[in-house]
Design a protein around this motif. Structure first.
Motif, PDB file in Angstrom:
ATOM      1  N   LEU A   1      -6.119  -0.971  -6.468  1.00 17.60           N
ATOM      2  CA  LEU A   1      -5.835   0.456  -6.870  1.00 17.60           C
ATOM      3  C   LEU A   1      -6.453   1.141  -7.907  1.00 17.60           C
ATOM      4  O   LEU A   1      -6.863   0.454  -8.812  1.00 17.60           O
TER       5      LEU A   1
ATOM      6  N   VAL B   1      -5.851   3.712  -2.823  1.00 15.10           N
ATOM      7  CA  VAL B   1      -5.491   2.367  -2.748  1.00 15.10           C
ATOM      8  C   VAL B   1      -6.315   1.897  -1.318  1.00 15.10           C
ATOM      9  O   VAL B   1      -6.215   2.336  -0.280  1.00 15.10           O
TER      10      VAL B   1
ATOM     11  N   GLN C   1       0.775  -1.169   0.074  1.00 16.70           N
ATOM     12  CA  GLN C   1      -0.028  -0.158  -0.089  1.00 16.70           C
ATOM     13  C   GLN C   1       0.836   1.149   0.043  1.00 16.70           C
ATOM     14  O   GLN C   1       0.539   2.031  -0.958  1.00 16.70           O
TER      15      GLN C   1
ATOM     16  N   LEU D   1       2.445   1.880  -3.418  1.00 13.34           N
ATOM     17  CA  LEU D   1       1.500   2.381  -4.371  1.00 13.34           C
ATOM     18  C   LEU D   1       1.203   3.950  -4.104  1.00 13.34           C
ATOM     19  O   LEU D   1       1.268   4.579  -5.203  1.00 13.34           O
TER      20      LEU D   1
END
Length: 96
Positions: A55, A40, A22, A25
């Motif tokens: 995502l 996310v 996470q 991203l």
């Protein structure tokens, strides 16, 4: 606007592994200029069929989505990491 959704199933599904993915991203925020929206989400159900991470990104155009795919930070840092830790990745792209 183009919406790009990617579902990730991690090889290691521990809370620590999910949080690290996470974080990677989310690190695209401010580094990939064509991103208009970055979200996310982490799975709440944890069933065998569930993805671990969703995502959701948005772009002004299909050309911007294509530029995102080859953007050095996305391709070399984030996508490369995600490929190394995922057992399954599914994507959908649509006009929104």
């Amino acid at each position: 606007m183009i919406t790009h959704i990617v579902l990730f199933k991690l090889k290691e599904r521990t809370p620590e592994a999910v949080k690290e993915a996470q974080s990677r991203l989310l690190s695209m925020e401010g580094k990939v200029e064509m991103l208009r929206h970055l979200e996310v989400g982490l799975d709440l159900i944890h069933s065998e069929r569930s993805a671990d991470i969703a995502l959701v990104t948005k772009f002004d155009s299909l050309e911007d989505l294509q530029a995102y795919q080859v953007h050095p930070y996305h391709a070399n840092e984030v996508a490369a990491y995600m490929r190394s830790v995922c057992s399954q990745v599914t994507a959908a792209d649509y006009e929104s």
